[in-house]
Design a protein around this motif. Structure first.
Motif, PDB file in Angstrom:
ATOM      1  N   GLU A  82       0.931  -1.301   0.001  1.00 26.59           N
ATOM      2  CA  GLU A  82      -0.153   0.119   0.012  1.00 26.59           C
ATOM      3  C   GLU A  82       0.811   1.431   0.067  1.00 26.59           C
ATOM      4  O   GLU A  82       0.327   2.249  -0.503  1.00 26.59           O
ATOM      5  CB  GLU A  82      -1.052   0.006   1.241  1.00 26.59           C
ATOM      6  CG  GLU A  82      -2.180  -0.966   0.973  1.00 26.59           C
ATOM      7  CD  GLU A  82      -3.059  -1.248   2.247  1.00 26.59           C
ATOM      8  OE1 GLU A  82      -2.672  -0.628   3.246  1.00 26.59           O
ATOM      9  OE2 GLU A  82      -3.924  -1.948   1.835  1.00 26.59           O
ATOM     10  N   GLY A  85       1.501   2.594  -3.211  1.00 27.06           N
ATOM     11  CA  GLY A  85       0.122   3.039  -3.882  1.00 27.06           C
ATOM     12  C   GLY A  85      -0.926   1.943  -4.399  1.00 27.06           C
ATOM     13  O   GLY A  85      -1.887   2.260  -5.023  1.00 27.06           O
ATOM     14  N   VAL A 117      -4.806   0.544  -8.457  1.00 21.64           N
ATOM     15  CA  VAL A 117      -3.895   1.863  -8.072  1.00 21.64           C
ATOM     16  C   VAL A 117      -4.891   2.587  -7.158  1.00 21.64           C
ATOM     17  O   VAL A 117      -5.470   3.348  -7.440  1.00 21.64           O
ATOM     18  CB  VAL A 117      -3.022   2.392  -9.259  1.00 21.64           C
ATOM     19  CG1 VAL A 117      -2.311   3.648  -8.497  1.00 21.64           C
ATOM     20  CG2 VAL A 117      -2.347   1.639 -10.083  1.00 21.64           C
ATOM     21  N   GLN A 118      -4.597   2.421  -5.746  1.00 16.65           N
ATOM     22  CA  GLN A 118      -5.461   3.265  -4.808  1.00 16.65           C
ATOM     23  C   GLN A 118      -4.825   4.656  -4.495  1.00 16.65           C
ATOM     24  O   GLN A 118      -5.690   5.530  -3.997  1.00 16.65           O
ATOM     25  CB  GLN A 118      -5.565   2.528  -3.556  1.00 16.65           C
ATOM     26  CG  GLN A 118      -4.497   2.145  -2.898  1.00 16.65           C
ATOM     27  CD  GLN A 118      -4.760   1.264  -1.566  1.00 16.65           C
ATOM     28  OE1 GLN A 118      -5.665   0.445  -1.585  1.00 16.65           O
ATOM     29  NE2 GLN A 118      -3.940   0.930  -0.689  1.00 16.65           N
ATOM     30  N   ASP A 119      -3.656   5.111  -4.776  1.00 19.19           N
ATOM     31  CA  ASP A 119      -3.075   6.410  -4.447  1.00 19.19           C
ATOM     32  C   ASP A 119      -3.580   7.266  -5.749  1.00 19.19           C
ATOM     33  O   ASP A 119      -3.076   6.975  -6.975  1.00 19.19           O
ATOM     34  CB  ASP A 119      -1.553   6.376  -4.424  1.00 19.19           C
ATOM     35  CG  ASP A 119      -1.050   7.768  -4.070  1.00 19.19           C
ATOM     36  OD1 ASP A 119      -1.748   8.526  -4.595  1.00 19.19           O
ATOM     37  OD2 ASP A 119       0.133   7.805  -3.300  1.00 19.19           O
ATOM     38  N   GLU A 120      -4.398   8.260  -5.654  1.00 16.32           N
ATOM     39  CA  GLU A 120      -4.964   9.233  -6.500  1.00 16.32           C
ATOM     40  C   GLU A 120      -3.850   9.791  -7.212  1.00 16.32           C
ATOM     41  O   GLU A 120      -4.040   9.946  -8.332  1.00 16.32           O
ATOM     42  CB  GLU A 120      -6.163   9.881  -6.050  1.00 16.32           C
ATOM     43  CG  GLU A 120      -7.454   9.171  -5.922  1.00 16.32           C
ATOM     44  CD  GLU A 120      -7.828   8.075  -7.048  1.00 16.32           C
ATOM     45  OE1 GLU A 120      -8.008   8.665  -8.192  1.00 16.32           O
ATOM     46  OE2 GLU A 120      -8.302   6.959  -6.810  1.00 16.32           O
ATOM     47  N   LYS A 121      -2.971  10.117  -6.375  1.00 14.45           N
ATOM     48  CA  LYS A 121      -1.762  10.879  -7.039  1.00 14.45           C
ATOM     49  C   LYS A 121      -1.106  10.147  -7.698  1.00 14.45           C
ATOM     50  O   LYS A 121      -0.623  10.416  -9.328  1.00 14.45           O
ATOM     51  CB  LYS A 121      -0.887  11.510  -5.952  1.00 14.45           C
ATOM     52  CG  LYS A 121       0.179  12.385  -6.344  1.00 14.45           C
ATOM     53  CD  LYS A 121       1.323  12.687  -5.235  1.00 14.45           C
ATOM     54  CE  LYS A 121       2.635  13.346  -5.812  1.00 14.45           C
ATOM     55  NZ  LYS A 121       3.503  13.621  -4.979  1.00 14.45           N
ATOM     56  N   LYS A 123      -1.819   7.317  -9.660  1.00 11.18           N
ATOM     57  CA  LYS A 123      -2.705   7.180 -10.742  1.00 11.18           C
ATOM     58  C   LYS A 123      -2.711   8.510 -11.802  1.00 11.18           C
ATOM     59  O   LYS A 123      -2.745   8.132 -12.844  1.00 11.18           O
ATOM     60  CB  LYS A 123      -4.174   6.768 -10.223  1.00 11.18           C
ATOM     61  CG  LYS A 123      -5.212   6.544 -11.599  1.00 11.18           C
ATOM     62  CD  LYS A 123      -4.965   4.921 -11.829  1.00 11.18           C
ATOM     63  CE  LYS A 123      -5.837   4.500 -12.925  1.00 11.18           C
ATOM     64  NZ  LYS A 123      -7.339   3.832 -12.605  1.00 11.18           N
ATOM     65  N   SER A 124      -2.824   9.455 -11.182  1.00 12.12           N
ATOM     66  CA  SER A 124      -3.010  10.672 -11.874  1.00 12.12           C
ATOM     67  C   SER A 124      -1.521  10.594 -12.643  1.00 12.12           C
ATOM     68  O   SER A 124      -1.522  11.031 -14.030  1.00 12.12           O
ATOM     69  CB  SER A 124      -3.183  11.887 -10.900  1.00 12.12           C
ATOM     70  OG  SER A 124      -2.930  13.116 -11.815  1.00 12.12           O
ATOM     71  N   CYS A 126       0.569   8.178 -13.510  1.00 11.55           N
ATOM     72  CA  CYS A 126       0.309   7.336 -14.540  1.00 11.55           C
ATOM     73  C   CYS A 126      -0.425   7.845 -15.844  1.00 11.55           C
ATOM     74  O   CYS A 126       0.020   7.329 -16.748  1.00 11.55           O
ATOM     75  CB  CYS A 126      -0.101   5.905 -14.040  1.00 11.55           C
ATOM     76  SG  CYS A 126       0.908   5.199 -12.860  1.00 11.55           S
ATOM     77  N   TRP A 137      -4.392   3.546 -20.659  1.00 11.63           N
ATOM     78  CA  TRP A 137      -4.509   2.547 -19.459  1.00 11.63           C
ATOM     79  C   TRP A 137      -5.491   1.543 -19.491  1.00 11.63           C
ATOM     80  O   TRP A 137      -6.761   1.918 -19.927  1.00 11.63           O
ATOM     81  CB  TRP A 137      -4.877   3.803 -18.409  1.00 11.63           C
ATOM     82  CG  TRP A 137      -4.634   2.894 -16.800  1.00 11.63           C
ATOM     83  CD1 TRP A 137      -5.386   2.373 -16.362  1.00 11.63           C
ATOM     84  CD2 TRP A 137      -3.419   2.794 -16.052  1.00 11.63           C
ATOM     85  NE1 TRP A 137      -5.192   2.072 -15.095  1.00 11.63           N
ATOM     86  CE2 TRP A 137      -3.798   2.284 -14.896  1.00 11.63           C
ATOM     87  CE3 TRP A 137      -2.253   3.262 -16.321  1.00 11.63           C
ATOM     88  CZ2 TRP A 137      -2.876   1.957 -13.899  1.00 11.63           C
ATOM     89  CZ3 TRP A 137      -1.347   3.046 -15.235  1.00 11.63           C
ATOM     90  CH2 TRP A 137      -1.784   2.366 -13.843  1.00 11.63           C
TER      91      TRP A 137
END
Length: 173
Positions: A82, A85, A117-121, A123-124, A126, A137
């Motif tokens: 985790e 992320g 991908v649980q971390d929004e930052k 994911k953004s 990526c 994606w």
């Protein structure tokens, strides 16, 4: 976790968009070897093994895929996924499922693994990289592009072969 390494973001983009698992391996292995003291070796190696498992499974090498999924699971069970992320329970469940499926006598065939991908930052970051590269994606794996499916056979290995010869020569001396 510290700021996400560029190599890790690139790994995730290739894992989920280009499905170039060989490139995933190359990117993260290089990072891992360049940062031996970062304390995240098991995370990086576990993710490398996951990508190589996908590479083998897509090529029909189910035994190799199952072995790598098990090794990846062993590594990733011991780390804070985790903090990277990713959704831990989901990742470990998917690895277990793919290891079991690949090890079955009549393996059911290849399926892409999509990591949550649980971390929004993250994911953004990526998704921004996907846009920059012009890839999408979540795209399904190609099952016809030989340059991705059999990449290890098509790459230039002259540097690797020369290094192995030199190492052999040095051991003999």
């Amino acid at each position: 976790m510290r700021p996400y390494p560029v190599s890790y973001i690139a790994y995730l983009v290739h894992f989920h968009a280009t499905r170039d698992y060989f490139e995933c391996h190359e990117l993260l292995e290089e990072y891992w070897k360049e940062h031996p003291g970062d304390g995240l070796a098991d995370l990086w190696v576990g993710l490398i093994q996951l990508a190589v498992g996908q590479y083998h499974e897509r090529r029909g090498n189910f035994r190799g895929a199952g072995s790598l999924y098990r090794k990846s699971l062993s590594k990733l069970e011991r780390v804070d996924v985790e903090a990277a992320g990713l959704a831990r329970a989901d990742l470990l469940r998917k690895l277990e499922e793919r290891a079991d499926a690949a090890g079955a006598e009549n393996a059911e065939g290849y399926r892409d693994i999509n990591l949550v991908v649980q971390d929004e930052k993250l994911k953004s970051l990526c998704l921004e990289e996907c846009a920059r590269l012009g890839v999408i994606w979540g795209t399904d794996s190609t099952m016809v592009d030989e340059s991705i499916i059999h990449r290890h056979k098509l790459r230039d290995r002259s540097g690797i072969i020369a290094a192995r010869r030199e190492a052999l020569r040095a051991r003999k001396e």
